[in-house]
Design a protein around this motif. Structure first.
Motif, PDB file in Angstrom:
ATOM      1  N   LYS A  64      18.091 -57.359  -1.282  1.00 18.24           N
ATOM      2  CA  LYS A  64      18.548 -58.617  -0.678  1.00 18.24           C
ATOM      3  C   LYS A  64      19.499 -58.342   0.486  1.00 18.24           C
ATOM      4  N   MET A  65      20.425 -57.421   0.310  1.00 22.58           N
ATOM      5  CA  MET A  65      21.385 -57.117   1.371  1.00 22.58           C
ATOM      6  C   MET A  65      20.677 -56.489   2.573  1.00 22.58           C
ATOM      7  N   THR A  66      19.738 -55.595   2.312  1.00 21.94           N
ATOM      8  CA  THR A  66      19.015 -54.958   3.402  1.00 21.94           C
ATOM      9  C   THR A  66      18.224 -55.982   4.207  1.00 21.94           C
ATOM     10  N   LEU A  67      17.507 -56.840   3.506  1.00 28.46           N
ATOM     11  CA  LEU A  67      16.680 -57.827   4.203  1.00 28.46           C
ATOM     12  C   LEU A  67      17.523 -58.856   4.946  1.00 28.46           C
ATOM     13  N   SER A  68      18.575 -59.340   4.316  1.00 27.84           N
ATOM     14  CA  SER A  68      19.371 -60.370   4.983  1.00 27.84           C
ATOM     15  C   SER A  68      20.250 -59.785   6.078  1.00 27.84           C
ATOM     16  N   HIS A  72      17.294 -59.909   9.495  1.00 27.03           N
ATOM     17  CA  HIS A  72      17.341 -61.366   9.636  1.00 27.03           C
ATOM     18  C   HIS A  72      16.937 -61.853  11.026  1.00 27.03           C
ATOM     19  N   ALA A  73      17.075 -61.012  12.023  1.00 28.76           N
ATOM     20  CA  ALA A  73      16.769 -61.450  13.388  1.00 28.76           C
ATOM     21  C   ALA A  73      15.314 -61.216  13.777  1.00 28.76           C
ATOM     22  N   PHE A  74      14.575 -60.521  12.941  1.00 28.53           N
ATOM     23  CA  PHE A  74      13.184 -60.207  13.252  1.00 28.53           C
ATOM     24  C   PHE A  74      12.245 -61.152  12.537  1.00 28.53           C
ATOM     25  N   ALA A  75      10.991 -61.138  12.913  1.00 32.48           N
ATOM     26  CA  ALA A  75       9.985 -61.995  12.287  1.00 32.48           C
ATOM     27  C   ALA A  75       9.614 -61.403  10.921  1.00 32.48           C
ATOM     28  N   PHE A  76      10.358 -61.799   9.903  1.00 31.78           N
ATOM     29  CA  PHE A  76      10.157 -61.201   8.581  1.00 31.78           C
ATOM     30  C   PHE A  76       8.734 -61.401   8.080  1.00 31.78           C
ATOM     31  N   GLY A  77       8.201 -62.588   8.234  1.00 39.52           N
ATOM     32  CA  GLY A  77       6.845 -62.857   7.756  1.00 39.52           C
ATOM     33  C   GLY A  77       5.813 -61.928   8.366  1.00 39.52           C
ATOM     34  N   LYS A  78       6.013 -61.579   9.614  1.00 39.89           N
ATOM     35  CA  LYS A  78       5.067 -60.734  10.319  1.00 39.89           C
ATOM     36  C   LYS A  78       5.184 -59.259   9.904  1.00 39.89           C
ATOM     37  N   TYR A  79       6.410 -58.809   9.653  1.00 45.83           N
ATOM     38  CA  TYR A  79       6.639 -57.397   9.376  1.00 45.83           C
ATOM     39  C   TYR A  79       7.151 -57.127   7.964  1.00 45.83           C
ATOM     40  N   ALA A  80       7.014 -58.072   7.062  1.00 46.80           N
ATOM     41  CA  ALA A  80       7.562 -57.925   5.711  1.00 46.80           C
ATOM     42  C   ALA A  80       7.064 -56.666   5.013  1.00 46.80           C
ATOM     43  N   ASP A  81       5.778 -56.361   5.153  1.00 49.35           N
ATOM     44  CA  ASP A  81       5.246 -55.175   4.473  1.00 49.35           C
ATOM     45  C   ASP A  81       5.918 -53.900   4.972  1.00 49.35           C
ATOM     46  N   ARG A  82       6.224 -53.841   6.254  1.00 50.63           N
ATOM     47  CA  ARG A  82       6.884 -52.652   6.806  1.00 50.63           C
ATOM     48  C   ARG A  82       8.330 -52.553   6.327  1.00 50.63           C
ATOM     49  N   LEU A  84       9.611 -53.796   3.553  1.00 48.20           N
ATOM     50  CA  LEU A  84       9.614 -53.443   2.131  1.00 48.20           C
ATOM     51  C   LEU A  84       9.173 -52.000   1.916  1.00 48.20           C
ATOM     52  N   ALA A  85       8.255 -51.499   2.736  1.00 50.07           N
ATOM     53  CA  ALA A  85       7.844 -50.098   2.637  1.00 50.07           C
ATOM     54  C   ALA A  85       9.013 -49.174   2.975  1.00 50.07           C
ATOM     55  N   ALA A  86       9.813 -49.534   3.965  1.00 51.12           N
ATOM     56  CA  ALA A  86      10.972 -48.716   4.318  1.00 51.12           C
ATOM     57  C   ALA A  86      11.989 -48.696   3.184  1.00 51.12           C
ATOM     58  N   ILE A  87      12.191 -49.832   2.552  1.00 55.42           N
ATOM     59  CA  ILE A  87      13.111 -49.903   1.412  1.00 55.42           C
ATOM     60  C   ILE A  87      12.576 -49.054   0.264  1.00 55.42           C
ATOM     61  N   ALA A  88      11.295 -49.169  -0.024  1.00 53.08           N
ATOM     62  CA  ALA A  88      10.694 -48.383  -1.105  1.00 53.08           C
ATOM     63  C   ALA A  88      10.788 -46.892  -0.828  1.00 53.08           C
ATOM     64  N   ARG A 120       1.485 -51.654  16.707  1.00 49.29           N
ATOM     65  CA  ARG A 120       1.668 -53.099  16.635  1.00 49.29           C
ATOM     66  C   ARG A 120       0.780 -53.766  15.592  1.00 49.29           C
ATOM     67  N   LYS A 121      -0.290 -53.115  15.234  1.00 49.94           N
ATOM     68  CA  LYS A 121      -1.160 -53.667  14.199  1.00 49.94           C
ATOM     69  C   LYS A 121      -0.552 -53.422  12.833  1.00 49.94           C
ATOM     70  N   LYS A 122      -0.888 -54.273  11.905  1.00 53.48           N
ATOM     71  CA  LYS A 122      -0.471 -54.023  10.538  1.00 53.48           C
ATOM     72  C   LYS A 122      -1.262 -52.849   9.999  1.00 53.48           C
ATOM     73  N   ALA A 123      -0.559 -51.866   9.509  1.00 54.17           N
ATOM     74  CA  ALA A 123      -1.230 -50.687   8.963  1.00 54.17           C
ATOM     75  C   ALA A 123      -1.792 -51.049   7.585  1.00 54.17           C
ATOM     76  N   GLU A 124      -3.094 -51.012   7.460  1.00 53.32           N
ATOM     77  CA  GLU A 124      -3.731 -51.369   6.184  1.00 53.32           C
ATOM     78  C   GLU A 124      -3.897 -50.159   5.271  1.00 53.32           C
ATOM     79  N   ARG A 125      -3.770 -49.009   5.862  1.00 50.91           N
ATOM     80  CA  ARG A 125      -3.872 -47.807   5.045  1.00 50.91           C
ATOM     81  C   ARG A 125      -2.840 -46.809   5.527  1.00 50.91           C
ATOM     82  N   ALA A 126      -2.580 -45.836   4.696  1.00 54.78           N
ATOM     83  CA  ALA A 126      -1.593 -44.815   5.052  1.00 54.78           C
ATOM     84  C   ALA A 126      -2.135 -43.921   6.147  1.00 54.78           C
ATOM     85  N   CYS A 127      -1.242 -43.197   6.785  1.00 56.08           N
ATOM     86  CA  CYS A 127      -1.631 -42.283   7.855  1.00 56.08           C
ATOM     87  C   CYS A 127      -2.646 -41.368   7.364  1.00 56.08           C
TER      88      CYS A 127
END
Length: 127
Positions: A64-68, A72-82, A84-88, A120-127
């Motif tokens: 919660k602290m990391t995301l907020s 908070h200034a970025f388009a969370f809906g657009k980059y949420a997967d990225r 959350l992946a960084a947090i994980a 810029r594309k959403k990565a659907e698979r790992a490198c």
């Protein structure tokens, strides 16, 4: 739902695992995967005061602290997967923080160069 919890438990938990929940009825479904289910209802206590929930409260607080804070200034809906992946990535390596920069460098080298379009594309698979 109970069905979703049962399916998740069958594919992600070892038979015989002990599952502690806050009493949400859907969590009873973990028994379908051969797990033991223990209920810990907080009642009048705050969940932070219950030692069983210490780690989950810590994890949720950090996410919660990391995301907020940072995103908070970025388009969370657009980059949420990225995000959350960084947090994980950081969470999964929390016990070896000294090795984090080296492991990250190795992951970057293994991934190889990418175009701006690819980034810029959403990565659907790992490198």
């Amino acid at each position: 739902t109970s069905k979703a919890i049962a399916e998740w438990a069958k594919s992600n938990l070892a038979s015989g695992a002990r599952v502690i929940s806050d009493g949400l009825p859907a969590f009873r479904a973990v028994t379908a995967a051969g797990c033991q289910h223990e209920v810990r209802v907080a009642g009048g206590k705050k969940p932070k005061d219950l030692p069983e929930f210490y780690w989950i409260n810590t994890v949720l607080g950090n996410v919660k602290m990391t995301l907020s804070g940072a995103y908070h200034a970025f388009a969370f809906g657009k980059y949420a997967d990225r995000y959350l992946a960084a947090i994980a990535y950081r969470f999964n390596r929390r016990f070896r923080l000294d090795a984090l920069p080296e492991r990250l460098l190795l992951a970057v080298v293994a991934c190889g160069p990418k175009t701006e379009l690819w980034l810029r594309k959403k990565a659907e698979r790992a490198c």
